[in-house]
Design an enzyme around this catalytic site. Structure first.
Site, PDB file in Angstrom:
ATOM      1  N   GLU A  93       0.828  -1.203   0.000  1.00 33.65           N
ATOM      2  CA  GLU A  93       0.000   0.000   0.000  1.00 33.65           C
ATOM      3  C   GLU A  93       0.864   1.255   0.000  1.00 33.65           C
ATOM      4  OE1 GLU A  93      -2.800  -0.533   3.235  1.00 33.65           O
ATOM      5  OE2 GLU A  93      -4.108  -1.704   1.923  1.00 33.65           O
ATOM      6  N   CYS A 108       3.724   8.520   0.760  1.00 26.43           N
ATOM      7  CA  CYS A 108       4.119   7.617   1.838  1.00 26.43           C
ATOM      8  C   CYS A 108       4.325   6.239   1.218  1.00 26.43           C
ATOM      9  CB  CYS A 108       3.029   7.583   2.907  1.00 26.43           C
ATOM     10  SG  CYS A 108       3.332   6.354   4.173  1.00 26.43           S
ATOM     11  N   CYS A 115       6.191  -6.658   7.707  1.00 26.36           N
ATOM     12  CA  CYS A 115       7.248  -6.104   8.551  1.00 26.36           C
ATOM     13  C   CYS A 115       7.610  -7.118   9.622  1.00 26.36           C
ATOM     14  CB  CYS A 115       6.784  -4.801   9.207  1.00 26.36           C
ATOM     15  SG  CYS A 115       8.071  -3.989  10.169  1.00 26.36           S
ATOM     16  N   CYS A 119       5.533  -4.537  15.987  1.00 25.45           N
ATOM     17  CA  CYS A 119       5.048  -3.550  16.959  1.00 25.45           C
ATOM     18  C   CYS A 119       3.590  -3.867  17.288  1.00 25.45           C
ATOM     19  CB  CYS A 119       5.181  -2.138  16.399  1.00 25.45           C
ATOM     20  SG  CYS A 119       6.899  -1.716  16.035  1.00 25.45           S
ATOM     21  N   CYS A 122       0.439  -1.863  15.576  1.00 21.17           N
ATOM     22  CA  CYS A 122       0.498  -1.551  14.151  1.00 21.17           C
ATOM     23  C   CYS A 122      -0.098  -2.682  13.306  1.00 21.17           C
ATOM     24  CB  CYS A 122       1.966  -1.332  13.773  1.00 21.17           C
ATOM     25  SG  CYS A 122       2.261  -1.269  12.010  1.00 21.17           S
ATOM     26  N   GLY A 166       6.534  -1.723   6.513  1.00 21.74           N
ATOM     27  CA  GLY A 166       7.929  -2.149   6.612  1.00 21.74           C
ATOM     28  C   GLY A 166       8.808  -1.188   7.380  1.00 21.74           C
ATOM     29  N   GLU A 167       9.960  -1.686   7.776  1.00 25.07           N
ATOM     30  CA  GLU A 167      10.979  -0.903   8.462  1.00 25.07           C
ATOM     31  C   GLU A 167      12.089  -0.600   7.443  1.00 25.07           C
ATOM     32  OE1 GLU A 167      12.032   0.620  11.423  1.00 25.07           O
ATOM     33  OE2 GLU A 167      13.730   0.965  10.096  1.00 25.07           O
ATOM     34  N   SER A 221      10.288   6.788  15.584  1.00 25.39           N
ATOM     35  CA  SER A 221       9.043   6.532  16.302  1.00 25.39           C
ATOM     36  C   SER A 221       9.389   6.130  17.733  1.00 25.39           C
ATOM     37  CB  SER A 221       8.297   5.402  15.585  1.00 25.39           C
ATOM     38  OG  SER A 221       7.193   5.029  16.337  1.00 25.39           O
ATOM     39  N   ASN A 297      -4.427   5.428  15.632  1.00 26.28           N
ATOM     40  CA  ASN A 297      -5.651   5.216  14.856  1.00 26.28           C
ATOM     41  C   ASN A 297      -6.211   3.815  15.092  1.00 26.28           C
ATOM     42  OD1 ASN A 297      -5.709   7.760  13.315  1.00 26.28           O
ATOM     43  ND2 ASN A 297      -3.716   7.009  12.636  1.00 26.28           N
ATOM     44  N   CYS A 340      -1.804   6.550  10.017  1.00 31.25           N
ATOM     45  CA  CYS A 340      -0.638   5.954  10.658  1.00 31.25           C
ATOM     46  C   CYS A 340      -0.979   4.629  11.333  1.00 31.25           C
ATOM     47  CB  CYS A 340      -0.075   6.903  11.703  1.00 31.25           C
ATOM     48  SG  CYS A 340       0.878   8.217  10.988  1.00 31.25           S
TER      49      CYS A 340
HETATM   50  S1  SF4 Z   1       5.624  -1.000  10.028  1.00 27.54           S
HETATM   51 FE1  SF4 Z   1       6.699   0.245  11.557  1.00 27.54          FE
HETATM   52  S2  SF4 Z   1       5.286   0.403  13.311  1.00 27.54           S
HETATM   53 FE2  SF4 Z   1       4.562  -1.276  11.993  1.00 27.54          FE
HETATM   54  S3  SF4 Z   1       5.504  -3.155  12.853  1.00 27.54           S
HETATM   55 FE3  SF4 Z   1       6.871  -2.377  11.249  1.00 27.54          FE
HETATM   56  S4  SF4 Z   1       8.329  -1.069  12.328  1.00 27.54           S
HETATM   57 FE4  SF4 Z   1       6.595  -1.362  13.718  1.00 27.54          FE
END
Ligand code: SF4
Length: 377
Positions: A93, A108, A115, A119, A122, A166-167, A221, A297, A340
């Site tokens: 996305e 974005c 990921c 977290c 998320c 993703g990170e 973050s 959110n 977010c």
């Molecule tokens: S996308 Fe960002 S906030 Fe979500 S799990 Fe991965 S590192 Fe964490």
């Protein structure tokens, strides 16, 4: 060639070097401008390109193909979310974020399919990691949005934020390669100063960026400044404690001269206490930075809630009263799941059932914050 390399992941300089005597630098510039800037799907349309050079490039690197599966425009604000299918069937996305200045947009982008960071708050974190995106797959997200803006006459891409799925510091080689193409005058010509890489805090990745003296911006973050709480929300805290992350951010600032943007997602009753505000102020003291507060959110199945107005105001005012340069940030696209933390495609979401969370300190890597907001102006 590497089987997943595509022309959209190359700068003219890299392409000319790859092809050696078979391609001149001006030909390489014309090819990349044709494919990346104008979205050309064949090299036959490139002006002043020798047939031998065209055939050499075609044999070395195909033009990558992605497909927009879905486009959702928010009814509440001018955010647009795209679901994009990659050649292997994976779906990512991308969000188009309007800036206050009319006609300017930030894209974005996602940097991975899913990921590995896990977290707890998320949507992407519930998916697990399927794979890294190739540089060209990251570039294509921006190119598609730029092409739509150009065709509709709505404006242009002003900046890019790596805050989607993703990170990015967990896929840093490809992210850096994509940034080179995005900022190249023959590529998408986005000013590198308007490109922000957001992470949950992968210290070696931050140090690598610091060592490059890059012009890009760094976003971090925080989620919590208290070790136990952060560890329960951000597993990477077990590997890279937030204090070490902030020290790395200081090194980045010293080497690059760029202000670090800290983001803090407010989860009502979880990280909005006075003790948390005090710990946050202590963490950021003497750190030249800007702190953005953003409401968490809602995501179905996750046991959190946004802050109440009272919680939000109290937290903000307490920080401001302690001299922290803090702003409130709006996160749009909530109604289309583009805000977010909300990005997660159904196809990939199925790969890891909700509630299956990685334990603190467990595997993988690093992270940013799944997005759709922007500090850029
Ligand atoms: S996308 Fe960002 S906030 Fe979500 S799990 Fe991965 S590192 Fe964490």
């Amino acid at each position: 060639m590497h089987p997943t390399d595509r022309l959209q992941g190359e700068t003219p300089e890299r392409l000319a070097e790859r092809l050696g005597d078979a391609l001149t630098p001006p030909e390489a510039r014309r090819i990349i401008a044709h494919v990346v800037q104008r979205g050309g799907d064949s090299l036959l349309g490139v002006q002043q390109l020798r047939t031998t050079a065209r055939k050499a490039v075609e044999a070395e690197l195909p033009i990558g193909q992605v497909k927009v599966l879905d486009r959702q425009a928010s009814q509440e604000d001018p955010f647009v979310k795209f679901a994009i299918a990659l050649p292997d069937g994976a779906v990512i996305e991308t969000v188009r974020i309007p800036l206050e200045r009319k006609g300017r947009y930030v894209v974005c982008v996602s940097s991975q399919v899913g990921c590995a960071m896990g977290c707890a708050f998320c949507a992407t974190g519930t998916m697990g990691l399927s794979r890294n995106l190739e540089a060209w797959e990251i570039v294509e997200q921006v190119r598609l949005v730029a092409a739509e803006l150009r065709a509709s006459g709505e404006g242009r891409v002003h900046g890019v934020v790596f805050q989607g799925m993703g990170e990015p510091l967990h896929n840093l080689d490809n992210v850096l390669q994509a940034i080179e193409v995005m900022s190249n005058p023959c590529g998408l010509a986005v000013d590198a100063r308007n490109i922000t890489v957001c992470t949950v805090g992968i210290v070696p990745g931050i140090d690598r960026l610091a060592g490059m003296r890059t012009r890009i911006r760094l976003g971090i973050s925080i989620t919590s400044a208290q070790t136990a709480l952060r560890r329960s929300l951000v597993p990477m805290e077990g590997k890279y404690p937030i204090q070490e992350v902030v020290e790395a951010a200081k090194r980045f600032h010293e080497r690059s001269g760029r202000l670090v943007m800290f983001a803090y997602a407010l989860m009502g009753g979880v990280n909005t206490t006075d003790a948390e505000a005090d710990a946050l102020a202590e963490l950021l003291k003497r750190m030249p930075a800007r702190l953005s507060l953003i409401d968490w959110n809602p995501i179905a199945g996750l046991p959190y809630r946004p802050p109440t107005p009272e919680e939000r105001d109290r937290f903000h005012d307490r920080l401001a009263g302690m001299g922290v340069p803090v702003i409130r940030r709006y996160s749009g696209g909530k109604d289309i799941g583009a805000a977010c933390g909300q990005l997660a495609t159904e196809s990939t979401r199925k790969s890891r059932p909700r509630g299956t969370r990685r334990e603190p300190g467990a595997p993988a890597s690093e992270a940013g914050e799944t997005s759709a907001s922007s500090d850029q102006d």
